[in-house]
Design an enzyme around this catalytic site. Sequence first.
Site, short mmCIF file in Angstrom:
data_model
loop_
_atom_site.label_atom_id
_atom_site.label_comp_id
_atom_site.label_asym_id
_atom_site.label_seq_id
_atom_site.Cartn_x
_atom_site.Cartn_y
_atom_site.Cartn_z
N GLN A 1 -7.94 0.12 3.07
CA GLN A 1 -8.88 -0.40 4.08
C GLN A 1 -10.20 -0.80 3.45
O GLN A 1 -11.01 -1.48 4.09
CB GLN A 1 -9.13 0.65 5.18
CG GLN A 1 -7.96 0.88 6.11
CD GLN A 1 -7.61 -0.32 6.95
OE1 GLN A 1 -8.44 -1.19 7.23
NE2 GLN A 1 -6.37 -0.40 7.39
N GLY B 1 0.81 -1.22 0.00
CA GLY B 1 0.00 0.00 0.00
C GLY B 1 0.84 1.26 0.00
O GLY B 1 0.59 2.19 -0.77
N THR B 2 1.84 1.30 0.84
CA THR B 2 2.68 2.49 0.94
C THR B 2 3.33 2.82 -0.40
O THR B 2 3.34 3.97 -0.83
CB THR B 2 3.76 2.28 2.02
OG1 THR B 2 3.10 1.99 3.26
CG2 THR B 2 4.63 3.51 2.18
N CYS C 1 0.54 2.17 12.88
CA CYS C 1 1.77 2.56 12.20
C CYS C 1 2.49 3.68 12.95
O CYS C 1 3.65 3.95 12.70
CB CYS C 1 1.47 3.03 10.79
SG CYS C 1 0.38 1.92 9.91
N THR D 1 12.50 -7.24 -10.76
CA THR D 1 11.88 -8.54 -11.02
C THR D 1 10.61 -8.68 -10.20
O THR D 1 10.61 -8.39 -9.00
CB THR D 1 12.87 -9.67 -10.68
OG1 THR D 1 14.07 -9.47 -11.41
CG2 THR D 1 12.29 -11.03 -11.01
N ASN E 1 -8.64 4.21 8.19
CA ASN E 1 -8.11 3.07 8.94
C ASN E 1 -8.37 3.15 10.44
O ASN E 1 -8.30 2.16 11.13
CB ASN E 1 -6.60 2.93 8.68
CG ASN E 1 -5.87 4.26 8.75
OD1 ASN E 1 -6.22 5.22 8.06
ND2 ASN E 1 -4.87 4.32 9.58
C1 LIG Z 1 -2.09 -0.24 5.76
C2 LIG Z 1 -2.44 0.97 5.00
C3 LIG Z 1 -1.54 1.55 4.09
C4 LIG Z 1 -0.13 1.03 3.90
O1 LIG Z 1 -0.10 -0.24 3.35
P1 LIG Z 1 1.20 -1.18 3.51
O2 LIG Z 1 0.86 -2.38 2.69
O3 LIG Z 1 1.36 -1.43 4.96
O4 LIG Z 1 2.35 -0.45 2.93
C5 LIG Z 1 -1.94 2.67 3.39
N1 LIG Z 1 -3.16 3.20 3.59
C6 LIG Z 1 -4.05 2.69 4.45
C7 LIG Z 1 -5.39 3.32 4.60
C8 LIG Z 1 -3.72 1.56 5.18
O5 LIG Z 1 -4.59 1.06 6.06
#
Ligand SMILES: *Cc1c(COP(=O)(O)O)cnc(C)c1O
Length: 410
Positions: free
Chosen positions: A200, A79-80, A350, A258, A162
């Site tokens: 989320q 996600g990040t 986080c 990769t 979140n």
């Molecule tokens: C967990 C989360 C992220 C980050 O995702 P990762 O896979 O941990 O990098 C970004 N946005 C929201 C809303 C999240 O809950």
Amino acid sequence: MLTQIKPYKKIIYLDYAAATPLDFRVRKAMEPFWDEKFGNPSSLHKKGREAKDAVDDARRIIAGIVGARPQEIIFTAGGTESVNLAIFGAARAFMLSRRKKPHIITLKIEHHSVLKSFEALAKEGCAASYVDVDKDGFVQLDKLKMAVRQETALVSIMYANNEVGTIQPIAKIGKWLKKENQKREAKNLPRILFHTDACQAAGFLDLNVQKLGVDLMSVNGGKIYGPKQSGFLYAKSDISIKPLIWGGGQEADLRSGTENVPGIVGLAKALELAQKNLESENQRLLKLRDYFILKVLEIPKTILNGPAVKNGGLNRLPNNINVSFLGAEGETLMLYLDSYGVAVSTGSACATGLLDPSHALLALGLPEKQAQSSIRFTLGKSTNKKQLDFVVGVLKKIILLLRKVKNPKM
Ligand SMILES: *Cc1c(COP(=O)(O)O)cnc(C)c1O
């Protein structure tokens, strides 16, 4: 007094918004790609082709689910990274084509992956606006509209929050931006790209990018019973973004390196499973959520943070409960719960600063004390009523004790 409660036989995990276990069907789908089908998708021989086929299949599956074309799905490491690629990618494409710094807009309650990207771009000279939310965490649409400037390049609004589970009106914002962009085109102003962080939302909500009207959408696997460090960015084919990672040109040159073939296969399987059982699982969780809220609010001086539970229509994620226990500290409460085998979270998992009240809760207008006494419970596949009854029982006793220690007269 606390010794009267025996810990539950197994850990009661109520932190599904932080991490979900790998679904056994996802694990099974990934299995062959660790050793048997280990090839590099860029290799032209048979081993390479079989890996490439798996990546292509995953791309098609995901594209089908989100209503996109396969070439609009870019695999990332979570996600990040997807969020960073969307935000930096859009801002840098603007800088390269317009030869000036863009203005970018987001919400005050976004995930740190969005907020920190914005801060970094602001340090590079971009202008950033952070739009207010109301007391339930919903975007203030009038303020969003007022924030737009001539040089606005990007609006980034999370699909679901979140911490308090607020579901934003993404389709509505998408429609407004579409009209806005038509007007801007006539005036030769840059198109405003629309990104949503759907990390989320992916397990609970409709991800159709056509209905949502988004240009960019971030999703990860680790929150939907898939592998961690897996994810994708949907990037509409008629927009331009620049890569963060340069190299061999994989993923349409937007994400070199990769491919994580097992991760990609697992991500597609996880999303497929999540979206297939969405309705029935949402209904089950909604019932559990509302039951738990009812029971927890029986404890004196407790407040539900985020949107009130309403009948019909989804305004809050079906698995999210965020409660402040006034007179008790969230961190302490979380540690006590942990000692009884109950895993919950305070503020955002986080966040590292232990007693910093969550930026999102403060943006909702919560007093600092209320924000500091908050606990987030997020339900998932294995959650049942029996577990929730146990948690309510433990909570009642712990809170009574904590409040007594803090204020002997209470
Ligand atoms: C967990 C989360 C992220 C980050 O995702 P990762 O896979 O941990 O990098 C970004 N946005 C929201 C809303 C999240 O809950």
